[in-house]
Motif scaffolding. Structure first.
Motif, short mmCIF file in Angstrom:
data_model
loop_
_atom_site.label_atom_id
_atom_site.label_comp_id
_atom_site.label_asym_id
_atom_site.label_seq_id
_atom_site.Cartn_x
_atom_site.Cartn_y
_atom_site.Cartn_z
N VAL A 216 0.52 -5.27 2.39
CA VAL A 216 0.93 -4.31 1.26
C VAL A 216 1.08 -4.97 -0.24
O VAL A 216 2.02 -4.41 -0.83
CB VAL A 216 2.04 -3.44 1.66
N HIS A 217 0.32 -6.04 -0.25
CA HIS A 217 0.59 -6.88 -1.46
C HIS A 217 0.05 -5.98 -2.68
O HIS A 217 -0.73 -5.07 -2.45
CB HIS A 217 -0.26 -8.16 -1.52
N ALA A 218 0.78 -6.26 -3.74
CA ALA A 218 0.10 -5.59 -5.30
C ALA A 218 -1.11 -5.78 -5.56
O ALA A 218 -1.54 -7.10 -5.06
CB ALA A 218 1.16 -6.05 -6.38
N PRO A 219 -2.00 -5.04 -6.05
CA PRO A 219 -1.48 -3.99 -6.70
C PRO A 219 -1.38 -2.54 -5.71
O PRO A 219 -2.00 -2.60 -4.87
CB PRO A 219 -2.84 -3.85 -7.66
N LEU A 220 -0.59 -1.74 -6.35
CA LEU A 220 -0.21 -0.82 -5.46
C LEU A 220 -1.50 0.47 -5.37
O LEU A 220 -1.22 1.44 -6.09
CB LEU A 220 1.03 -0.14 -5.95
N GLU A 237 7.85 6.15 -7.76
CA GLU A 237 6.43 6.15 -7.42
C GLU A 237 5.95 4.81 -6.99
O GLU A 237 5.18 4.80 -6.25
CB GLU A 237 5.71 6.15 -8.99
N ASP A 238 6.51 3.72 -7.46
CA ASP A 238 6.02 2.30 -6.57
C ASP A 238 6.45 2.51 -5.22
O ASP A 238 5.48 2.04 -4.31
CB ASP A 238 6.69 1.21 -7.36
N ARG A 239 7.49 3.11 -4.63
CA ARG A 239 8.01 2.77 -3.53
C ARG A 239 7.09 3.95 -2.76
O ARG A 239 6.73 4.04 -1.66
CB ARG A 239 9.35 3.44 -3.34
N ARG A 240 6.79 5.10 -3.33
CA ARG A 240 5.87 6.16 -2.71
C ARG A 240 4.60 5.70 -2.25
O ARG A 240 3.90 5.77 -1.29
CB ARG A 240 5.77 7.17 -3.61
N LEU A 241 3.92 4.65 -3.28
CA LEU A 241 2.61 3.90 -3.20
C LEU A 241 2.61 3.19 -2.22
O LEU A 241 1.80 2.82 -1.19
CB LEU A 241 2.19 3.71 -4.63
N TYR A 242 3.56 2.40 -2.28
CA TYR A 242 4.11 1.26 -1.31
C TYR A 242 4.15 1.92 0.36
O TYR A 242 3.52 1.22 1.14
CB TYR A 242 5.26 0.55 -1.50
N ALA A 243 4.91 3.00 0.30
CA ALA A 243 4.96 3.64 1.61
C ALA A 243 3.16 4.17 1.95
O ALA A 243 3.23 3.75 3.44
CB ALA A 243 5.78 4.62 1.77
N GLY A 244 2.63 4.66 1.17
CA GLY A 244 1.28 4.90 1.62
C GLY A 244 0.54 4.11 1.98
O GLY A 244 -0.39 3.98 2.88
N GLY A 285 8.45 -2.94 -2.08
CA GLY A 285 8.98 -3.28 -1.03
C GLY A 285 10.52 -3.11 -0.60
O GLY A 285 11.25 -3.29 -1.42
N SER A 286 10.98 -3.26 0.53
CA SER A 286 12.64 -3.40 0.58
C SER A 286 12.88 -4.30 2.12
O SER A 286 12.26 -4.18 2.91
CB SER A 286 12.99 -1.88 1.16
N ASN A 287 13.85 -4.86 1.76
CA ASN A 287 14.44 -5.97 2.89
C ASN A 287 15.80 -5.64 3.16
O ASN A 287 16.42 -6.30 4.05
CB ASN A 287 14.33 -7.47 2.36
N TRP A 288 16.13 -4.38 2.80
CA TRP A 288 17.47 -3.74 3.31
C TRP A 288 17.88 -3.85 4.79
O TRP A 288 16.80 -3.56 5.32
CB TRP A 288 17.84 -2.32 2.62
#
Length: 500
Positions: A216-220, A237-244, A285-288
């Motif tokens: 899931v590397h950029a670009p999104l 928006e970035d998180r939404r695209l990343y999720a897609g 991305g998220s590492n939470w």
């Protein structure tokens, strides 16, 4: 001595007569996937196929990679720490004359010695300045994918240095094929190419498929039907695209598994899933709840989602969680063991065979991991009054980290030290100052919130001794001048291609 009858049998049939057939090994590598980016870690992102495979397999919850892409891939391919090969400083760049050292023996080469067909689909990113560096010349029978860190998901191009132009970076073996596939989304394309390999493969012979997604590397970039699933659920928006991007990759993995089942390969298949480093928080991305992100020595940069699945696993371990210490470099000797081969002929390995740990729940033979030692990383501009500043033992201004048992020591610049929650949780991100040297008990404090450096000087001293030991084996990265003129895609028909 074999009987005359056995001598007449084919190799696959002979393996069946004498013992278990060698398993088909499918290694799936996601790019920049964070700890909190899979459903089974509580993410809002939908990953039903990944979750199903993980639930029916062995989840590896104490599994480590390196902070960055090229270093992790070098460790995977060699079973050796990146510090042994001068691969520890950064990712490989497009126009530097450098690749994974050619005197290293790679995993596909060892598997071929055991009769495996070896195929790679997707991202290489281990250098391509000359033909000897690329996958087809390093043990893979076939390669369909790209050489660089990433690029446009749809037209398979990447910007040229010093130009506004973009050059093609997509290969079918040694042939440039980007124009033919222009417009086809890489995640879907790589799944289709993997399915073609599976459909053509003779199930009597063992198979190694390395599916290395661009996602899931950029670009999104992702077809809107995937990101639209999260409208109203994720505002950022970035998180939404990343999720897609992630859900699309999950769907692609499901299609590969379906093909394994339809072709009759599934019953003798082992699937391994891993990320290459922590998620890039600035790119969705998220590492939470782990601390840090891609490029960081904190857990968020080096601890990744991973699992082993497939019918090769015994029922007794399927559906279990494994918390033993494992490392990306362990796949090399583990796969060679499964292939019935030996590691003779390689340089000394840092990876260890983890098959009993994974397949039987035994204790891990691994007791420590060198996360990195990077002398070229910028040093802090000043030294605080640190009680452990003893360069004769180990210079704590050097960016480094080591894990031994439950203890983890970090020195120098450690990268991002922020706890960053995904936007959909609406938590406040926090940062805590830390000194040049920090110590954590990862079992009790996986979020690295309680620095014990002043509480356990005995542990600090022991880990500094281990860093000193490994520091004596470090190969410093070669600093090569980028060969912009020779490598310029403008002189190679607008293609990223070997130039020496």
């Amino acid at each position: 001595m074999l009987t005359p009858l056995l001598c007449l049998l084919s190799l696959p049939l002979l393996m069946t007569v004498l013992g278990s057939p060698k398993p088909h090994i499918i290694f799936i590598l996601a790019d920049d996937l964070g700890w909190h980016d899979v459903g089974y870690h509580g993410s809002i992102i939908e990953t039903p196929n990944i979750d199903r495979l993980a639930a029916d397999g062995v989840k590896l919850e104490n599994y480590y990679v390196t902070p960055l892409c090229s270093p992790t891939r070098s460790v995977l391919m060699t079973g050796r720490y990146q510090i042994r090969m001068g691969m520890q400083h950064h990712v490989l760049l497009a126009q530097e004359p450098k690749c994974l050292p050619l005197d290293e023996v790679l995993l596909p080469e060892k598997l071929k010695q055991s009769g495996y067909a070896t195929h790679m689909v997707g991202k290489w990113h281990l250098g391509f300045y000359k033909w000897d560096c690329v996958p087809n010349h390093r043990g893979f029978d076939t390669f369909f994918g790209f050489y660089l860190a990433g690029g446009d998901y749809f037209n398979h191009t990447r910007k040229c240095h010093g130009h506004t132009l973009s050059a093609y970076d997509l290969r079918d073996n040694d042939i440039m094929v980007a124009k033919q596939y222009n417009g086809q989304y890489s995640t879907t394309l790589f799944a289709e190419k993997s399915q073609e390999i599976l459909q053509k493969h003779n199930p009597e012979f063992p198979l190694f498929l390395y599916l290395s997604f661009q996602a899931v590397h950029a670009p999104l970039q992702v077809p809107t039907k995937y990101s639209d699933k999260y409208v109203g659920k994720i505002d950022d928006e970035d998180r939404r695209l990343y999720a897609g991007l992630t859900t699309c990759m999950d769907e692609a993995i499901g299609k590969v598994v379906d093909t394994l089942k339809k072709t009759g390969l599934w019953d003798n298949t082992l699937i391994i899933f891993s990320t290459d480093n922590g998620g890039a928080v600035v790119q969705g991305g998220s590492n939470w709840p782990l601390r840090g992100q891609k490029g960081s020595l904190f857990e968020g940069g080096v601890r990744g989602p991973a699992f082993v699945s497939g019918p090769v696993l015994k029922e007794s371990v399927r559906g279990t969680v494994n918390r033993e210490l494992l490392y990306v470099g362990d796949w090399f000797p583990t796969f060679v063991h499964l292939a019935g081969g030996t590691t003779d002929g390689t340089k000394p390995l840092d990876g260890v065979n983890q098959w009993e740990t994974i397949s039987q729940g035994m204790s891990s033979p691994r007791k420590e991991i060198v996360h990195n030692i990077d002398h070229l990383h910028p040093r802090p501009q000043y030294l605080r009054n640190e009680p452990y500043q003893d360069p004769s033992l180990f210079d704590i201004s050097v960016s480094a980290s080591i894990r031994m048992g439950n203890w983890k020591l970090l020195t120098g610049d450690k990268g991002s030290g922020i706890w960053t929650a995904p936007p959909e949780l609406r938590y406040v991100n926090t940062f805590k100052e830390h000194g040049l040297i920090t110590l954590f008990n990862i079992r009790d404090d996986p979020e690295e919130r309680n620095d014990l450096v002043h509480c356990r000087p005995d542990i600090v001293h022991r880990l500094l001794q281990r860093l000193h030991f490994y520091n004596n084996t470090v190969v410093l990265p070669r600093e090569e001048k980028h060969q912009f003129d020779l490598s310029d895609p403008v002189v190679h028909d607008m293609a990223w291609t070997p130039w020496q």
